[in-house]
Design an enzyme around this catalytic site. Structure first.
Site, short mmCIF file in Angstrom:
data_model
loop_
_atom_site.label_atom_id
_atom_site.label_comp_id
_atom_site.label_asym_id
_atom_site.label_seq_id
_atom_site.Cartn_x
_atom_site.Cartn_y
_atom_site.Cartn_z
N HIS A 180 0.94 -1.20 0.09
CA HIS A 180 -0.16 0.10 -0.04
C HIS A 180 0.87 1.28 -0.10
CE1 HIS A 180 0.53 0.03 4.40
NE2 HIS A 180 0.03 1.37 4.41
N HIS A 242 7.69 -2.23 2.49
CA HIS A 242 7.47 -0.80 2.35
C HIS A 242 8.75 -0.01 2.05
CE1 HIS A 242 3.49 -1.94 3.59
NE2 HIS A 242 3.76 -1.75 4.75
C1 BG6 Z 1 1.64 -2.37 7.71
C2 BG6 Z 1 2.04 -2.91 8.90
O1 BG6 Z 1 1.87 -2.98 6.30
O2 BG6 Z 1 1.80 -0.79 7.45
C3 BG6 Z 1 1.79 -2.17 10.13
O3 BG6 Z 1 1.89 -4.11 8.73
C4 BG6 Z 1 2.01 -0.57 9.81
O4 BG6 Z 1 2.73 -2.88 11.09
C5 BG6 Z 1 1.36 -0.06 8.62
O5 BG6 Z 1 1.65 -0.24 10.80
C6 BG6 Z 1 1.77 1.36 8.20
O6 BG6 Z 1 1.06 1.77 7.19
P1 BG6 Z 1 0.81 3.33 7.30
O7 BG6 Z 1 0.18 3.49 5.94
O8 BG6 Z 1 -0.19 3.65 8.37
O9 BG6 Z 1 2.12 4.17 7.28
#
Ligand code: BG6
Length: 485
Positions: A180, A242
């Site tokens: 994402h 990420h």
């Molecule tokens: C997720 C993780 O993929 O991304 C989580 O599993 C994390 O642990 C999250 O909190 C963070 O996403 P964002 O969009 O809030 O930065």
């Protein structure tokens, strides 16, 4: 500035695990928002599929609830909510058994012209069985798309097995692996900044870039997700996916065209060029209680856990562009603020005519993913006033929300990604080889940590992580930026 909305083709999006958390928090609200701006044409359907025996009216009731919680009130006009719920349908399907597949096939056959997409918002053990059923029951056509999301494996071997399982039933061009972070506006902006402006490219290499820092800091802990997180840790949960994506987009060569495989080829090359990590290039941490909020060990319910909730890494990319420029990555839970940013720090001018230049931090381009998405260029200027030639560093600041105006609101990552699935554009999705290459790089260090048997270093909840992460950058003469929103 109001963004242009180009409607997608009519679609049937089947959400497996439709009653689950991701569907409630992200998928349904994102689809609603896209419908509210008329991007999803009438005739499109959102078909929930889950084990619970429910009729359409009952599922619609369930689908209505998260809207109030996760969609901005101003968008929730009664006629839009009705329109959305009219597009919602439900079929009870037993992912691991025979029940419901024929009914799902019949439902989809009502609209043979719709784009067909299957969103597997379920545990990864079910990816293979569901993909198999979709194909053996003739529900998936050669043009259908399947969407899966992390965890995409636990290590290289399991990721390979998962890819092989999916590819038994779907071609690579039909598989949409979501990270994402790639749907975040500023992450896409990183490509726009690099490849739509002539300004940065000549400087984007180790001759001019001193180092790069990538920080994804979270203020939340793992309470509520302890069981999953404790088996994963920051390396698997955040770095392998990420942060790796952010590193790739920052470091990749310009692709020859903006085409899914051209972009992904360049990203894979970055991962493959990463030097193997040494233990001394990593710092692991685990938050301890600070005030009443509890420690990591309390949150996961295991006083002996050695899972890291923080990791900092010094990575080197062994290619012509980046040899000699360290890339520092850090991510953690329970840090002082929620902040994600990429900071490209440039070298000092080669010759100093102003005595204070060396004392300044130097030019830096800061790309802020969240909060307050935007870009800042740190430059040195003359301190105003008649007191001689004193220099100060100031930010040339472009916060997207203020520059693009109140209508330039940032869409949720999932809105963009789901629309790309319907459009059939894989640019912002991970290819199988990319996921495997990332595991290939992270696996040995996870193994080395386990073999070393050491505990992660404790850090106070609400701090910037273990002090040793500062030693990691400090030993190269560099300093992490402050973690402050
Ligand atoms: C997720 C993780 O993929 O991304 C989580 O599993 C994390 O642990 C999250 O909190 C963070 O996403 P964002 O969009 O809030 O930065």
């Amino acid at each position: 500035m109001v963004s242009t909305v180009i409607p997608v083709d009519p679609f049937d999006l089947v959400i497996f695990g439709a009653t689950g958390d991701l569907s409630r928090r992200k998928i349904l609200p994102s689809l609603f928002r896209r419908m509210a701006v008329h991007q999803t044409p009438s005739g499109s359907r959102i078909i929930g599929a889950a084990r619970s025996k429910m009729n359409r009216a009952e599922f619609r009731k369930l689908a209505r609830e998260p809207l109030a919680e996760f969609v901005e009130a101003k968008l929730l006009k009664p006629e839009l909510v009705e329109e959305f719920l009219n597009a919602v349908d439900y079929v009870a399907v037993d992912a691991a058994g025979d029940g419901g597949w024929a009914a799902l096939a019949r439902k989809l056959d009502e609209k043979p012209g719709n784009v067909r997409a299957f969103y597997l918002s379920v545990a990864p053990e079910l990816f293979g069985p569901i993909a198999g059923r979709l194909s053996s029951a003739g529900i998936a056509t050669p043009a259908s798309r399947i969407v899966v999301e992390k965890p995409l494996g636990h290590d290289l071997a399991s990721a390979r097995a998962l890819n092989a399982e999916l590819r038994k039933h779907f071609g690579e061009a039909q598989i949409y692996r979501i990270d994402h972070y790639l749907g975040k506006e500023t992450v896409q902006n990183l490509m726009a900044i690099r490849f739509a402006n002539a300004l940065f490219e000549p400087l984007w290499n180790s001759h001019y870039v001193e180092h790069v820092q990538i920080t994804v800091a979270e203020s939340i802990g793992v309470a509520g997700r302890g069981a999953y997180y404790d088996k994963s840790g920051a390396m698997r949960d955040m770095v392998q996916n990420h942060l790796m994506q952010l590193l790739c987009l920052t470091a990749m060569e310009p692709p020859s065209k903006f085409d899914p495989d051209a972009v992904r080829d360049e990203k894979v090359k970055v991962i493959r060029a990463l030097d193997p990590l040494k233990l001394s290039d990593t710092v692991r941490g685990q938050y301890r209680a600070n005030g009443k909020d509890g420690s990591y060990l309390e949150h996961v319910g295991d006083p002996a856990s050695r899972t890291e909730s923080f990791v900092a890494i010094r990575a080197h990319i062994a290619n012509w562009r980046w040899s000699g420029t360290p890339f520092y990555l850090r991510t953690g839970k329970k840090l002082s603020a929620r902040l994600s940013e990429i900071c490209v720090v440039f070298k000092h001018p080669p010759h100093t005519i102003f005595p204070q230049v060396d004392a300044l931090r130097g030019n830096a381009l800061i790309i802020r993913l969240q909060p307050n998405e935007g870009i800042t260029l740190r430059v040195a200027i003359k301190d105003p006033g008649p007191g001689g030639m004193r220099l100060v560093e100031v930010p040339l600041d472009m916060t997207f929300a203020s520059t693009l105006g109140p209508d330039g609101e940032m869409p949720e990552a999932y809105e963009r990604l789901i629309m790309d699935v319907i459009r059939g554009n894989q640019t912002l999705f991970m290819r199988g080889d990319e996921v495997e290459a990332a595991w290939e790089w992270t696996d040995p260090i996870i193994r080395a940590w386990t073999e070393a048997g050491s505990r992660p270093l404790p850090y106070d909840a609400g701090s910037a992580g273990p002090i040793d992460s500062y030693k990691l950058t400090g030993s190269d003469g560099h300093l992490w930026r402050e973690i402050a929103a």
